[in-house]
Design a protein around this motif. Structure first.
Motif, PDB file in Angstrom:
ATOM      1  N   VAL A 265      52.769 -73.444 -30.892  1.00  0.00           N
ATOM      2  CA  VAL A 265      53.111 -73.828 -32.254  1.00  0.00           C
ATOM      3  C   VAL A 265      53.738 -72.637 -32.972  1.00  0.00           C
ATOM      4  O   VAL A 265      54.755 -72.753 -33.646  1.00  0.00           O
ATOM      5  CB  VAL A 265      51.863 -74.309 -33.009  1.00  0.00           C
ATOM      6  CG1 VAL A 265      52.173 -74.499 -34.477  1.00  0.00           C
ATOM      7  CG2 VAL A 265      51.373 -75.603 -32.406  1.00  0.00           C
ATOM      8  N   GLY A 275      49.036 -71.393 -35.796  1.00  0.00           N
ATOM      9  CA  GLY A 275      48.424 -72.324 -34.821  1.00  0.00           C
ATOM     10  C   GLY A 275      47.053 -71.909 -34.366  1.00  0.00           C
ATOM     11  O   GLY A 275      46.842 -71.564 -33.247  1.00  0.00           O
TER      12      GLY A 275
ATOM     13  N   VAL B 181      51.801 -78.866 -35.561  1.00  0.00           N
ATOM     14  CA  VAL B 181      51.884 -77.975 -36.727  1.00  0.00           C
ATOM     15  C   VAL B 181      50.913 -78.443 -37.812  1.00  0.00           C
ATOM     16  O   VAL B 181      50.187 -77.640 -38.400  1.00  0.00           O
ATOM     17  CB  VAL B 181      53.326 -77.912 -37.277  1.00  0.00           C
ATOM     18  CG1 VAL B 181      53.364 -77.159 -38.595  1.00  0.00           C
ATOM     19  CG2 VAL B 181      54.244 -77.244 -36.266  1.00  0.00           C
TER      20      VAL B 181
END
Lengths: 275, 296
Positions: A265, A275, B181
Protein backbone atom coordinates in the motif's frame (compact mmCIF):
# COMPACT_ATOMS: atom_id res chain seq x y z
CA UNK A 1 -25.06 -11.46 15.52
CA UNK A 2 -24.97 -14.75 13.68
CA UNK A 3 -26.90 -13.33 10.74
CA UNK A 4 -24.50 -10.45 10.28
CA UNK A 5 -21.60 -12.89 10.29
CA UNK A 6 -23.18 -15.01 7.55
CA UNK A 7 -23.95 -11.86 5.60
CA UNK A 8 -20.36 -10.70 5.91
CA UNK A 9 -18.85 -14.04 4.98
CA UNK A 10 -21.12 -14.17 1.94
CA UNK A 11 -19.88 -10.83 0.66
CA UNK A 12 -16.25 -11.72 1.24
CA UNK A 13 -16.57 -15.04 -0.59
CA UNK A 14 -18.28 -13.24 -3.47
CA UNK A 15 -15.42 -10.72 -3.65
CA UNK A 16 -12.85 -13.53 -3.59
CA UNK A 17 -14.52 -15.41 -6.42
CA UNK A 18 -14.90 -12.24 -8.46
CA UNK A 19 -11.22 -11.39 -8.00
CA UNK A 20 -9.80 -14.82 -8.75
CA UNK A 21 -12.18 -16.57 -11.17
CA UNK A 22 -11.15 -14.57 -14.29
CA UNK A 23 -7.46 -15.23 -13.64
CA UNK A 24 -8.17 -18.90 -13.02
CA UNK A 25 -10.10 -19.01 -16.28
CA UNK A 26 -7.05 -17.77 -18.20
CA UNK A 27 -4.95 -20.42 -16.45
CA UNK A 28 -7.36 -23.16 -17.58
CA UNK A 29 -7.40 -21.88 -21.19
CA UNK A 30 -3.60 -22.05 -21.23
CA UNK A 31 -3.78 -25.71 -20.18
CA UNK A 32 -6.71 -26.86 -22.37
CA UNK A 33 -6.72 -28.44 -25.80
CA UNK A 34 -8.50 -26.33 -28.43
CA UNK A 35 -11.57 -28.59 -28.25
CA UNK A 36 -11.90 -27.99 -24.51
CA UNK A 37 -11.27 -24.24 -24.89
CA UNK A 38 -14.38 -23.80 -27.02
CA UNK A 39 -16.58 -26.20 -25.05
CA UNK A 40 -20.09 -25.07 -24.08
CA UNK A 41 -20.91 -25.18 -21.17
CA UNK A 42 -17.47 -23.92 -20.07
CA UNK A 43 -15.19 -26.49 -18.46
CA UNK A 44 -13.91 -24.99 -15.22
CA UNK A 45 -12.43 -28.09 -13.63
CA UNK A 46 -12.85 -31.22 -15.73
CA UNK A 47 -10.44 -31.16 -18.67
CA UNK A 48 -7.24 -32.97 -19.60
CA UNK A 49 -4.38 -30.53 -19.09
CA UNK A 50 -1.74 -30.11 -21.77
CA UNK A 51 1.48 -28.07 -21.84
CA UNK A 52 1.36 -27.82 -25.62
CA UNK A 53 0.58 -24.07 -25.62
CA UNK A 54 3.54 -23.31 -23.36
CA UNK A 55 6.02 -25.07 -25.64
CA UNK A 56 4.31 -23.47 -28.61
CA UNK A 57 4.73 -19.97 -27.13
CA UNK A 58 8.18 -20.21 -25.59
CA UNK A 59 9.95 -22.76 -27.80
CA UNK A 60 8.35 -22.47 -31.24
CA UNK A 61 7.47 -18.77 -31.11
CA UNK A 62 9.63 -15.92 -29.79
CA UNK A 63 8.01 -15.43 -26.38
CA UNK A 64 11.14 -16.81 -24.72
CA UNK A 65 13.09 -13.93 -26.18
CA UNK A 66 10.53 -11.34 -25.06
CA UNK A 67 10.72 -12.83 -21.58
CA UNK A 68 14.50 -12.41 -21.51
CA UNK A 69 14.24 -8.82 -22.77
CA UNK A 70 11.67 -7.98 -20.10
CA UNK A 71 13.90 -9.44 -17.40
CA UNK A 72 17.06 -7.62 -18.53
CA UNK A 73 15.31 -4.27 -18.91
CA UNK A 74 13.56 -4.57 -15.53
CA UNK A 75 16.67 -5.59 -13.58
CA UNK A 76 19.09 -3.08 -15.10
CA UNK A 77 16.70 -0.12 -14.90
CA UNK A 78 15.81 -1.00 -11.30
CA UNK A 79 19.50 -1.06 -10.38
CA UNK A 80 20.14 2.43 -11.79
CA UNK A 81 16.93 3.93 -10.39
CA UNK A 82 17.82 2.61 -6.94
CA UNK A 83 21.41 3.84 -7.09
CA UNK A 84 20.58 7.36 -8.26
CA UNK A 85 17.36 7.68 -6.32
CA UNK A 86 18.72 6.50 -2.97
CA UNK A 87 21.57 9.01 -3.03
CA UNK A 88 19.16 11.84 -3.84
CA UNK A 89 16.71 10.72 -1.17
CA UNK A 90 19.45 10.61 1.44
CA UNK A 91 20.57 14.13 0.59
CA UNK A 92 16.99 15.41 0.66
CA UNK A 93 16.24 13.98 4.10
CA UNK A 94 19.53 14.66 5.88
CA UNK A 95 20.54 18.13 4.67
CA UNK A 96 18.73 21.44 5.05
CA UNK A 97 19.35 23.31 1.81
CA UNK A 98 18.97 27.09 1.50
CA UNK A 99 15.59 28.58 0.39
CA UNK A 100 13.81 25.41 1.50
CA UNK A 101 15.30 23.82 -1.60
CA UNK A 102 15.25 20.30 -0.18
CA UNK A 103 11.48 20.46 0.18
CA UNK A 104 10.89 22.13 -3.19
CA UNK A 105 13.13 19.68 -5.03
CA UNK A 106 11.32 16.72 -3.49
CA UNK A 107 7.96 18.07 -4.62
CA UNK A 108 9.29 18.81 -8.09
CA UNK A 109 10.67 15.29 -8.37
CA UNK A 110 7.30 13.89 -7.34
CA UNK A 111 5.47 16.06 -9.85
CA UNK A 112 7.42 14.56 -12.78
CA UNK A 113 5.84 11.24 -11.90
CA UNK A 114 2.38 12.72 -12.35
CA UNK A 115 2.74 13.32 -16.11
CA UNK A 116 0.42 11.05 -18.06
CA UNK A 117 2.66 8.56 -19.90
CA UNK A 118 1.33 9.48 -23.33
CA UNK A 119 2.48 13.10 -22.81
CA UNK A 120 6.14 12.06 -22.62
CA UNK A 121 5.81 9.04 -24.93
CA UNK A 122 5.42 11.20 -28.05
CA UNK A 123 8.58 13.34 -27.59
CA UNK A 124 10.56 10.38 -26.17
CA UNK A 125 9.84 8.44 -29.35
CA UNK A 126 11.16 11.34 -31.45
CA UNK A 127 14.23 11.76 -29.21
CA UNK A 128 15.07 8.07 -29.36
CA UNK A 129 14.58 8.13 -33.12
CA UNK A 130 17.03 11.01 -33.43
CA UNK A 131 19.52 9.16 -31.20
CA UNK A 132 18.99 5.97 -33.27
CA UNK A 133 17.97 4.10 -30.13
CA UNK A 134 14.56 2.86 -31.30
CA UNK A 135 14.20 -0.90 -30.93
CA UNK A 136 17.02 -1.21 -28.41
CA UNK A 137 16.95 -2.40 -24.82
CA UNK A 138 19.05 0.62 -23.90
CA UNK A 139 16.19 3.00 -24.78
CA UNK A 140 13.83 1.16 -22.46
CA UNK A 141 16.41 0.95 -19.69
CA UNK A 142 16.95 4.72 -19.85
CA UNK A 143 13.24 5.51 -19.90
CA UNK A 144 12.36 3.12 -17.06
CA UNK A 145 15.20 4.42 -14.91
CA UNK A 146 13.77 7.92 -15.21
CA UNK A 147 10.23 6.66 -14.74
CA UNK A 148 11.06 4.86 -11.49
CA UNK A 149 13.33 7.54 -10.10
CA UNK A 150 10.70 9.80 -8.48
CA UNK A 151 9.17 6.73 -6.91
CA UNK A 152 12.52 5.60 -5.42
CA UNK A 153 13.22 9.10 -4.07
CA UNK A 154 9.85 9.30 -2.31
CA UNK A 155 9.88 5.79 -0.90
CA UNK A 156 13.46 6.05 0.35
CA UNK A 157 12.85 9.52 1.81
CA UNK A 158 10.18 7.94 3.97
CA UNK A 159 12.47 5.11 5.07
CA UNK A 160 15.45 7.41 5.79
CA UNK A 161 13.25 9.72 7.85
CA UNK A 162 12.45 6.78 10.13
CA UNK A 163 16.13 6.21 10.99
CA UNK A 164 17.17 8.29 14.03
CA UNK A 165 19.93 10.79 13.24
CA UNK A 166 21.90 9.97 16.39
CA UNK A 167 23.15 6.73 14.90
CA UNK A 168 24.98 8.30 11.98
CA UNK A 169 26.11 11.25 14.09
CA UNK A 170 27.81 8.72 16.36
CA UNK A 171 29.54 7.26 13.30
CA UNK A 172 30.58 10.77 12.19
CA UNK A 173 32.05 11.50 15.61
CA UNK A 174 33.97 8.24 15.35
CA UNK A 175 35.63 9.68 12.26
CA UNK A 176 33.52 8.12 9.54
CA UNK A 177 32.80 10.22 6.45
CA UNK A 178 29.22 11.07 5.49
CA UNK A 179 29.12 8.48 2.73
CA UNK A 180 30.84 5.97 5.01
CA UNK A 181 28.10 6.52 7.59
CA UNK A 182 25.45 6.13 4.88
CA UNK A 183 26.86 2.85 3.62
CA UNK A 184 27.87 1.30 6.96
CA UNK A 185 25.18 2.59 9.33
CA UNK A 186 22.09 3.84 7.52
CA UNK A 187 21.74 1.52 4.55
CA UNK A 188 21.73 -1.68 6.65
CA UNK A 189 18.93 -0.17 8.74
CA UNK A 190 16.77 0.68 5.73
CA UNK A 191 17.54 -2.54 3.83
CA UNK A 192 13.97 -3.90 4.16
CA UNK A 193 12.70 -0.64 2.68
CA UNK A 194 15.34 -0.76 -0.03
CA UNK A 195 14.31 -4.30 -0.92
CA UNK A 196 10.63 -3.35 -1.04
CA UNK A 197 11.43 -0.36 -3.26
CA UNK A 198 13.51 -2.57 -5.57
CA UNK A 199 10.71 -5.11 -5.91
CA UNK A 200 8.33 -2.30 -6.70
CA UNK A 201 10.52 -0.94 -9.48
CA UNK A 202 10.86 -4.45 -10.90
CA UNK A 203 7.08 -4.87 -10.95
CA UNK A 204 6.46 -1.48 -12.57
CA UNK A 205 9.10 -2.03 -15.28
CA UNK A 206 7.94 -5.58 -15.91
CA UNK A 207 4.30 -4.51 -16.31
CA UNK A 208 4.91 -1.29 -18.24
CA UNK A 209 3.28 -1.24 -21.65
CA UNK A 210 2.91 2.14 -23.37
CA UNK A 211 6.58 3.18 -23.55
CA UNK A 212 7.58 -0.33 -24.59
CA UNK A 213 4.92 -0.33 -27.31
CA UNK A 214 6.10 3.00 -28.66
CA UNK A 215 9.84 2.36 -28.44
CA UNK A 216 10.16 -1.32 -29.45
CA UNK A 217 8.57 -2.98 -32.45
CA UNK A 218 11.12 -5.67 -33.46
CA UNK A 219 11.26 -9.21 -32.09
CA UNK A 220 14.79 -8.60 -30.82
CA UNK A 221 13.80 -5.64 -28.62
CA UNK A 222 10.17 -6.03 -27.58
CA UNK A 223 9.13 -6.88 -24.04
CA UNK A 224 6.64 -9.55 -23.04
CA UNK A 225 3.62 -7.19 -22.76
CA UNK A 226 4.28 -5.81 -26.26
CA UNK A 227 4.70 -9.33 -27.62
CA UNK A 228 1.39 -10.38 -26.09
CA UNK A 229 -0.38 -7.26 -27.34
CA UNK A 230 0.88 -7.84 -30.88
CA UNK A 231 -0.72 -11.30 -30.86
CA UNK A 232 -4.03 -10.18 -29.33
CA UNK A 233 -4.75 -7.58 -31.95
CA UNK A 234 -4.16 -10.00 -34.84
CA UNK A 235 -7.16 -11.36 -36.69
CA UNK A 236 -6.65 -15.01 -35.92
CA UNK A 237 -5.87 -15.27 -32.25
CA UNK A 238 -4.17 -18.30 -30.74
CA UNK A 239 -5.97 -18.23 -27.40
CA UNK A 240 -3.90 -20.98 -25.81
CA UNK A 241 -0.59 -19.33 -26.71
CA UNK A 242 -1.85 -15.94 -25.49
CA UNK A 243 -2.98 -17.35 -22.19
CA UNK A 244 0.24 -19.29 -21.68
CA UNK A 245 2.23 -16.08 -22.26
CA UNK A 246 -0.14 -14.22 -19.93
CA UNK A 247 0.32 -16.78 -17.16
CA UNK A 248 4.11 -16.62 -17.46
CA UNK A 249 4.01 -12.80 -17.47
CA UNK A 250 2.03 -12.68 -14.23
CA UNK A 251 3.84 -15.39 -12.25
CA UNK A 252 6.98 -13.51 -11.14
CA UNK A 253 4.86 -10.46 -10.28
CA UNK A 254 2.53 -12.43 -8.04
CA UNK A 255 5.44 -14.05 -6.21
CA UNK A 256 7.07 -10.66 -5.68
CA UNK A 257 3.84 -8.98 -4.60
CA UNK A 258 3.07 -11.64 -2.02
CA UNK A 259 6.62 -11.49 -0.70
CA UNK A 260 6.35 -7.77 0.02
CA UNK A 261 2.67 -7.44 0.92
CA UNK A 262 3.55 -5.37 3.97
CA UNK A 263 4.88 -2.48 1.88
CA UNK A 264 2.43 -2.74 -0.98
CA UNK A 265 0.00 0.00 0.00
CA UNK A 266 2.84 2.31 0.87
CA UNK A 267 4.46 1.71 -2.51
CA UNK A 268 1.31 2.07 -4.58
CA UNK A 269 0.50 5.37 -2.89
CA UNK A 270 4.09 6.66 -3.38
CA UNK A 271 4.67 6.59 0.34
CA UNK A 272 1.56 8.65 1.15
CA UNK A 273 -0.19 5.88 3.09
CA UNK A 274 1.91 3.90 5.53
CA UNK A 275 -0.39 0.83 5.47
CA UNK B 1 47.65 26.15 12.77
CA UNK B 2 46.69 27.91 9.49
CA UNK B 3 47.23 24.68 7.67
CA UNK B 4 44.81 22.79 9.81
CA UNK B 5 42.26 25.56 9.51
CA UNK B 6 42.53 25.42 5.76
CA UNK B 7 42.07 21.70 5.99
CA UNK B 8 38.93 21.99 8.06
CA UNK B 9 37.46 24.66 5.78
CA UNK B 10 38.08 22.40 2.79
CA UNK B 11 36.27 19.67 4.66
CA UNK B 12 33.42 22.04 5.38
CA UNK B 13 33.20 23.01 1.76
CA UNK B 14 33.00 19.36 0.81
CA UNK B 15 30.30 18.87 3.39
CA UNK B 16 28.41 21.83 1.94
CA UNK B 17 28.69 20.54 -1.61
CA UNK B 18 27.86 16.96 -0.75
CA UNK B 19 24.03 17.22 -0.85
CA UNK B 20 24.19 18.85 -4.28
CA UNK B 21 26.51 16.14 -5.56
CA UNK B 22 24.15 13.48 -4.28
CA UNK B 23 21.06 15.07 -5.83
CA UNK B 24 22.72 16.02 -9.14
CA UNK B 25 22.47 12.64 -10.95
CA UNK B 26 18.75 12.40 -10.21
CA UNK B 27 18.17 15.96 -11.40
CA UNK B 28 20.14 15.38 -14.60
CA UNK B 29 18.14 12.24 -15.41
CA UNK B 30 14.81 13.94 -14.74
CA UNK B 31 15.74 17.08 -16.67
CA UNK B 32 16.83 14.99 -19.66
CA UNK B 33 13.90 12.57 -19.64
CA UNK B 34 10.98 14.53 -18.19
CA UNK B 35 11.55 18.22 -18.68
CA UNK B 36 13.40 18.17 -22.00
CA UNK B 37 10.75 15.94 -23.62
CA UNK B 38 8.10 18.33 -22.35
CA UNK B 39 9.86 21.32 -23.95
CA UNK B 40 10.40 19.27 -27.11
CA UNK B 41 6.70 18.54 -27.12
CA UNK B 42 5.79 22.22 -26.73
CA UNK B 43 7.99 23.06 -29.71
CA UNK B 44 6.48 20.51 -32.06
CA UNK B 45 2.95 21.38 -30.95
CA UNK B 46 3.60 24.95 -32.12
CA UNK B 47 5.18 24.02 -35.45
CA UNK B 48 3.67 22.94 -38.73
CA UNK B 49 5.25 21.76 -41.96
CA UNK B 50 4.29 23.87 -44.93
CA UNK B 51 5.65 23.90 -48.50
CA UNK B 52 7.65 26.98 -47.45
CA UNK B 53 9.28 25.05 -44.58
CA UNK B 54 8.51 24.74 -40.88
CA UNK B 55 6.50 27.64 -39.48
CA UNK B 56 5.48 28.59 -35.93
CA UNK B 57 1.73 28.57 -35.58
CA UNK B 58 -1.19 27.89 -33.29
CA UNK B 59 -2.70 25.72 -36.02
CA UNK B 60 -2.71 22.49 -34.02
CA UNK B 61 -4.55 24.08 -31.13
CA UNK B 62 -7.11 25.68 -33.45
CA UNK B 63 -7.72 22.33 -35.11
CA UNK B 64 -8.15 20.79 -31.69
CA UNK B 65 -10.95 23.18 -30.78
CA UNK B 66 -13.04 22.05 -33.76
CA UNK B 67 -12.12 18.34 -33.68
CA UNK B 68 -15.29 16.44 -32.79
CA UNK B 69 -13.41 13.16 -32.31
CA UNK B 70 -11.15 14.82 -29.78
CA UNK B 71 -14.15 16.17 -27.90
CA UNK B 72 -15.87 12.78 -27.96
CA UNK B 73 -12.74 11.03 -26.67
CA UNK B 74 -12.56 13.63 -23.90
CA UNK B 75 -16.20 13.03 -22.92
CA UNK B 76 -15.64 9.26 -22.97
CA UNK B 77 -12.64 9.62 -20.71
CA UNK B 78 -14.55 11.71 -18.16
CA UNK B 79 -17.61 9.46 -18.13
CA UNK B 80 -15.37 6.40 -17.85
CA UNK B 81 -13.32 7.95 -15.03
CA UNK B 82 -16.37 9.15 -13.07
CA UNK B 83 -18.22 5.85 -13.36
CA UNK B 84 -15.21 3.68 -12.51
CA UNK B 85 -14.13 5.94 -9.64
CA UNK B 86 -17.61 5.87 -8.07
CA UNK B 87 -17.88 2.08 -8.24
CA UNK B 88 -14.34 1.48 -7.02
CA UNK B 89 -14.80 3.86 -4.12
CA UNK B 90 -18.14 2.49 -2.93
CA UNK B 91 -17.11 -1.15 -3.29
CA UNK B 92 -13.69 -0.53 -1.78
CA UNK B 93 -15.13 1.34 1.19
CA UNK B 94 -17.75 -1.34 1.75
CA UNK B 95 -15.15 -4.11 1.77
CA UNK B 96 -12.84 -2.12 4.05
CA UNK B 97 -15.64 -1.57 6.59
CA UNK B 98 -16.59 -5.25 6.43
CA UNK B 99 -13.04 -6.34 7.01
CA UNK B 100 -12.01 -3.80 9.63
CA UNK B 101 -12.36 -6.42 12.37
CA UNK B 102 -10.43 -9.46 13.35
CA UNK B 103 -11.90 -12.29 11.36
CA UNK B 104 -10.52 -15.64 10.37
CA UNK B 105 -8.74 -15.83 7.05
CA UNK B 106 -8.19 -12.09 6.73
CA UNK B 107 -4.61 -12.53 5.55
CA UNK B 108 -5.69 -14.97 2.85
CA UNK B 109 -8.43 -12.60 1.74
CA UNK B 110 -6.04 -9.66 1.50
CA UNK B 111 -3.50 -11.69 -0.44
CA UNK B 112 -6.11 -12.91 -2.93
CA UNK B 113 -7.36 -9.41 -3.58
CA UNK B 114 -3.84 -8.37 -4.52
CA UNK B 115 -3.95 -10.57 -7.59
CA UNK B 116 -6.01 -8.34 -9.93
CA UNK B 117 -4.19 -5.12 -9.08
CA UNK B 118 -0.71 -6.56 -9.49
CA UNK B 119 -1.37 -8.15 -12.89
CA UNK B 120 0.33 -6.55 -15.87
CA UNK B 121 -2.39 -4.44 -17.53
CA UNK B 122 -1.83 -6.31 -20.78
CA UNK B 123 -2.59 -9.58 -19.01
CA UNK B 124 -5.75 -7.97 -17.57
CA UNK B 125 -6.76 -7.25 -21.16
CA UNK B 126 -6.12 -10.86 -22.17
CA UNK B 127 -8.01 -12.25 -19.16
CA UNK B 128 -11.09 -10.22 -19.97
CA UNK B 129 -11.00 -10.91 -23.69
CA UNK B 130 -11.19 -14.57 -22.71
CA UNK B 131 -14.00 -13.96 -20.22
CA UNK B 132 -16.06 -11.75 -22.53
CA UNK B 133 -15.67 -13.63 -25.80
CA UNK B 134 -19.29 -14.03 -27.04
CA UNK B 135 -18.70 -17.56 -28.37
CA UNK B 136 -16.62 -19.40 -25.82
CA UNK B 137 -16.11 -16.85 -23.01
CA UNK B 138 -16.80 -17.95 -19.45
CA UNK B 139 -19.43 -15.27 -18.86
CA UNK B 140 -21.72 -16.08 -21.76
CA UNK B 141 -21.04 -19.79 -21.32
CA UNK B 142 -22.13 -19.67 -17.71
CA UNK B 143 -25.20 -17.55 -18.55
CA UNK B 144 -26.19 -20.04 -21.25
CA UNK B 145 -25.79 -22.87 -18.78
CA UNK B 146 -28.35 -21.32 -16.44
CA UNK B 147 -30.72 -20.76 -19.35
CA UNK B 148 -30.23 -17.09 -20.23
CA UNK B 149 -30.31 -16.14 -23.90
CA UNK B 150 -26.92 -14.58 -24.67
CA UNK B 151 -27.50 -13.80 -28.33
CA UNK B 152 -27.59 -10.05 -27.76
CA UNK B 153 -24.69 -10.09 -25.25
CA UNK B 154 -21.87 -9.57 -27.72
CA UNK B 155 -19.88 -7.47 -25.21
CA UNK B 156 -16.94 -5.88 -27.01
CA UNK B 157 -18.82 -5.92 -30.33
CA UNK B 158 -21.68 -3.73 -29.09
CA UNK B 159 -20.91 -0.05 -28.40
CA UNK B 160 -22.86 0.27 -25.16
CA UNK B 161 -21.82 -3.07 -23.68
CA UNK B 162 -18.21 -2.45 -24.65
CA UNK B 163 -18.22 0.80 -22.67
CA UNK B 164 -19.71 -0.95 -19.66
CA UNK B 165 -17.14 -3.72 -20.07
CA UNK B 166 -14.11 -1.39 -19.96
CA UNK B 167 -15.52 0.26 -16.82
CA UNK B 168 -16.16 -3.13 -15.21
CA UNK B 169 -12.65 -4.31 -16.01
CA UNK B 170 -11.10 -1.26 -14.36
CA UNK B 171 -13.35 -1.71 -11.33
CA UNK B 172 -12.30 -5.36 -11.18
CA UNK B 173 -8.63 -4.49 -11.25
CA UNK B 174 -8.51 -1.44 -8.95
CA UNK B 175 -11.21 -1.88 -6.29
CA UNK B 176 -8.69 -3.94 -4.27
CA UNK B 177 -6.31 -0.98 -4.19
CA UNK B 178 -8.99 1.39 -2.91
CA UNK B 179 -9.93 -1.27 -0.37
CA UNK B 180 -6.35 -1.67 0.89
CA UNK B 181 -5.73 2.06 1.29
CA UNK B 182 -9.04 2.63 3.07
CA UNK B 183 -8.44 -0.38 5.31
CA UNK B 184 -5.04 1.05 6.25
CA UNK B 185 -6.79 4.36 6.98
CA UNK B 186 -9.46 2.71 9.11
CA UNK B 187 -6.90 0.84 11.16
CA UNK B 188 -5.02 4.03 11.91
CA UNK B 189 -8.12 5.53 13.61
CA UNK B 190 -7.80 5.35 17.42
CA UNK B 191 -10.48 3.73 19.58
CA UNK B 192 -11.31 6.73 21.81
CA UNK B 193 -13.69 8.61 19.47
CA UNK B 194 -15.70 5.40 19.04
CA UNK B 195 -15.94 4.90 22.79
CA UNK B 196 -17.11 8.50 23.17
CA UNK B 197 -19.73 7.97 20.45
CA UNK B 198 -20.89 4.82 22.22
CA UNK B 199 -21.30 6.70 25.49
CA UNK B 200 -23.22 9.48 23.69
CA UNK B 201 -25.57 6.81 22.39
CA UNK B 202 -24.98 7.60 18.69
CA UNK B 203 -26.49 5.25 16.16
CA UNK B 204 -24.20 3.27 13.88
CA UNK B 205 -24.93 5.58 10.98
CA UNK B 206 -24.22 8.68 13.12
CA UNK B 207 -20.94 7.17 14.28
CA UNK B 208 -19.95 6.42 10.71
CA UNK B 209 -20.99 9.87 9.48
CA UNK B 210 -19.45 11.94 12.28
CA UNK B 211 -16.51 9.84 13.47
CA UNK B 212 -15.31 7.44 10.79
CA UNK B 213 -15.74 9.58 7.66
CA UNK B 214 -13.98 12.74 8.93
CA UNK B 215 -11.06 10.73 10.32
CA UNK B 216 -10.82 8.71 7.12
CA UNK B 217 -10.89 11.79 4.91
CA UNK B 218 -7.13 12.05 4.22
CA UNK B 219 -6.96 8.41 3.11
CA UNK B 220 -10.07 8.88 0.97
CA UNK B 221 -8.69 11.96 -0.76
CA UNK B 222 -5.32 10.33 -1.45
CA UNK B 223 -6.83 7.22 -2.96
CA UNK B 224 -9.29 9.26 -5.04
CA UNK B 225 -6.45 11.47 -6.28
CA UNK B 226 -4.28 8.51 -7.31
CA UNK B 227 -7.18 6.72 -8.99
CA UNK B 228 -8.40 9.81 -10.84
CA UNK B 229 -4.95 10.46 -12.29
CA UNK B 230 -4.70 6.88 -13.49
CA UNK B 231 -8.24 6.79 -14.87
CA UNK B 232 -7.80 9.95 -16.92
CA UNK B 233 -4.73 8.50 -18.64
CA UNK B 234 -6.15 4.99 -19.14
CA UNK B 235 -4.64 3.20 -22.13
CA UNK B 236 -3.30 -0.34 -21.75
CA UNK B 237 -6.35 -2.50 -20.97
CA UNK B 238 -8.56 -0.68 -23.45
CA UNK B 239 -5.92 -0.99 -26.16
CA UNK B 240 -5.98 -4.77 -25.68
CA UNK B 241 -9.68 -5.18 -24.96
CA UNK B 242 -11.40 -3.04 -27.60
CA UNK B 243 -8.74 -0.87 -29.27
CA UNK B 244 -11.19 1.98 -28.73
CA UNK B 245 -13.93 0.24 -30.68
CA UNK B 246 -16.35 -0.86 -31.84
CA UNK B 247 -16.15 2.21 -34.06
CA UNK B 248 -15.30 5.00 -31.64
CA UNK B 249 -17.36 3.71 -28.70
CA UNK B 250 -14.57 3.22 -26.14
CA UNK B 251 -11.99 5.63 -27.56
CA UNK B 252 -10.23 7.40 -24.69
CA UNK B 253 -8.05 10.45 -24.91
CA UNK B 254 -4.73 8.57 -24.55
CA UNK B 255 -5.73 6.16 -27.32
CA UNK B 256 -6.70 9.02 -29.61
CA UNK B 257 -3.35 10.74 -29.00
CA UNK B 258 -1.52 7.45 -29.58
CA UNK B 259 -3.33 6.97 -32.88
CA UNK B 260 -2.60 10.50 -34.04
CA UNK B 261 1.10 10.08 -33.30
CA UNK B 262 1.86 6.49 -34.22
CA UNK B 263 -0.74 5.63 -36.85
CA UNK B 264 -0.97 8.96 -38.67
CA UNK B 265 2.46 10.29 -37.65
CA UNK B 266 0.89 13.63 -36.84
CA UNK B 267 3.27 14.30 -33.94
CA UNK B 268 2.56 18.01 -33.63
CA UNK B 269 -1.16 17.47 -33.28
CA UNK B 270 -0.62 14.60 -30.82
CA UNK B 271 1.63 16.86 -28.74
CA UNK B 272 -1.00 19.62 -28.72
CA UNK B 273 -3.66 17.20 -27.51
CA UNK B 274 -1.37 15.75 -24.87
CA UNK B 275 -1.03 19.22 -23.34
CA UNK B 276 -4.77 19.43 -22.91
CA UNK B 277 -4.64 16.09 -21.09
CA UNK B 278 -1.74 17.32 -18.97
CA UNK B 279 -3.61 20.53 -18.10
CA UNK B 280 -6.73 18.61 -17.11
CA UNK B 281 -4.82 16.19 -14.88
CA UNK B 282 -3.00 19.11 -13.26
CA UNK B 283 -6.21 20.98 -12.47
CA UNK B 284 -7.74 17.85 -10.99
CA UNK B 285 -4.71 17.12 -8.83
CA UNK B 286 -4.52 20.71 -7.58
CA UNK B 287 -8.18 20.55 -6.51
CA UNK B 288 -7.57 17.34 -4.58
CA UNK B 289 -4.41 18.66 -2.93
CA UNK B 290 -6.26 21.84 -1.88
CA UNK B 291 -9.00 19.72 -0.32
CA UNK B 292 -6.39 17.61 1.41
CA UNK B 293 -4.60 20.61 2.88
CA UNK B 294 -7.81 22.40 3.82
CA UNK B 295 -8.64 19.71 6.34
CA UNK B 296 -5.15 18.87 7.55
Amino acid sequence: MKRTRIFRTGWLVLALVAALAPVYWMLTISLKTEVDQFAIPPKWFSFTPTLQHYTDAFVTRSFGQYLLTSAIVAVVSTFFALLIGTLAAYALTRFRLPWNLDHKLSLWILSTRMFPAIVTAVPLFLMMRDLRLLNTKLALIIVYTAFNLPFVVWMMRGFFAEVPRDLEEAALVDGDSRLGALVRVVLPLVSPGLAATAVFCLIVSWNEFLFALVLTQTDAAMTLPVGIAGRVTQYEIKWGVMSAAGVVAMMPILVFALAMQRYLVRGLSLGAVKG
Amino acid sequence: MPRSRRFSSALNRRELLLPYLLVAPALVVLLALSIYPLLYSITISLQQETPAGVVWTLGHFKRLASDNFFRTAMVHTFVFAAAALTCEFLLGLGLALLLNQQIRGRGLFRASLLVPMMLPTVVVGVVWRLMLNPNFGAINGTLKQVGINTESLTWTASPRLAFLAVIAVDVWQWTPFVFLVLLAGLQAIPQEPYEAALIDGSSRWQTFRHVTLPLLKPAILIVLLLRTMDLLRVFDQIFILTEGGPGFATEMISLYIYRAAFRFFDFGYAAAMSFVLLAVTNVVSVVYIRLLQAKA
